[in-house]
Design a protein around this motif. Structure first.
Motif, PDB file in Angstrom:
ATOM      1  N   SER A  78      50.955   4.202  44.281  1.00 49.53           N
ATOM      2  CA  SER A  78      50.259   3.771  44.620  1.00 49.53           C
ATOM      3  C   SER A  78      50.050   3.799  45.218  1.00 49.53           C
ATOM      4  N   TRP A 117      46.129   8.194  38.869  1.00 54.00           N
ATOM      5  CA  TRP A 117      44.748   6.891  39.340  1.00 54.00           C
ATOM      6  C   TRP A 117      45.142   6.606  37.516  1.00 54.00           C
ATOM      7  N   VAL A 120      48.480   3.833  37.623  1.00 48.55           N
ATOM      8  CA  VAL A 120      48.471   2.748  38.779  1.00 48.55           C
ATOM      9  C   VAL A 120      47.488   1.742  37.612  1.00 48.55           C
ATOM     10  N   LEU A 135      52.413  -2.918  42.484  1.00 52.98           N
ATOM     11  CA  LEU A 135      51.103  -2.600  42.192  1.00 52.98           C
ATOM     12  C   LEU A 135      50.229  -3.997  42.934  1.00 52.98           C
ATOM     13  N   HIS A 138      50.226  -3.371  47.152  1.00 50.33           N
ATOM     14  CA  HIS A 138      49.333  -2.340  47.393  1.00 50.33           C
ATOM     15  C   HIS A 138      47.634  -2.748  46.764  1.00 50.33           C
ATOM     16  N   GLU A 139      47.225  -3.939  45.709  1.00 47.20           N
ATOM     17  CA  GLU A 139      46.536  -3.676  46.142  1.00 47.20           C
ATOM     18  C   GLU A 139      45.326  -5.074  46.829  1.00 47.20           C
TER      19      GLU A 139
END
Length: 217
Positions: A78, A117, A120, A135, A138-139
């Protein structure tokens, strides 16, 4: 006095002359590849150990468990994706140019390591725990960049309605993920070919695009 043969290992010591940080990076790279290619559920610690050319106990020593290793892999993957989005955002492109530049950068980043990818966006990964907390953060950062880019695009079109911008951001996020996933499912397509495919698709739907300030045509 402790002899050379009984001296405890240094905290940063690795195995067979490899420093611990280097060995950890090697394990994380192998873990990212296997978690990405096969999914969390189908990947075991033994699989990662075999791929990294080390023993299972060493992975447990470094990461504690399969979940600990998975968290380390999610953090790494990520962070790499977010770093690329930050890089392309800093290039200064706006509107559709920014959208295409962002996609192009992601294709080029993932070409040698497409499994990043998948790590994640792994549907088989645990839905709770440290990996998901990481996550989510980071999202949020990715969504902030997406919202900024969409707001620029909408402003250029004369629309500054907050709800319209939020709805378009959600649509763009879905399009972005769908295009990357489609490309990963078609490994014969080079990053350059995929970028031009995206351009053709956008032009088909939206007409001629302003790509000034970029090397894309």
């Amino acid at each position: 006095m402790t002899s050379a043969t009984t001296r405890p290992p240094r905290p940063n010591a690795g195995t067979k002359g490899v420093a611990r940080p280097e060995r950890e990076a090697q394990i994380i790279e192998a873990g990212c590849r296997l978690f990405g290619e096969h999914g969390y559920l189908a990947t075991s610690v033994a699989d990662v150990a075999d791929a990294a050319g080390i023993s299972k106990p060493l992975i447990y020593n470094y990461f504690g468990s399969k979940d600990g290793l998975h968290v380390a892999c999610v953090k790494h993957a990520s962070a790499v994706l977010v770093s690329e989005i930050e890089r392309t955002a800093a290039l200064g492109a706006v509107g559709f140019a920014r959208a295409v530049v962002t996609l192009d950068g992601m294709f080029r980043l993932l070409e040698p390591r497409p499994w990043l990818w998948r790590v994640v966006f792994d549907a088989t990964a645990p839905r709770e725990g440290e990996a998901q907390t990481w996550l989510a953060e980071h999202e949020r950062r990715i969504m902030d960049f997406g919202r900024e880019g969409v707001a620029e695009l909408m402003h250029l079109a004369g629309n500054d309605d907050p709800l319209d911008i939020d709805a378009m951001r959600a649509a763009w996020e879905s399009i972005f993920r769908a295009l990357v996933n489609w490309w990963l499912d078609h490994p014969g397509e080079s990053p350059e070919e995929m970028t031009h495919r995206c351009l053709r698709l956008f032009r088909t739907v939206f007409g001629e695009l302003d790509l000034s300030g970029t090397a894309l045509t």
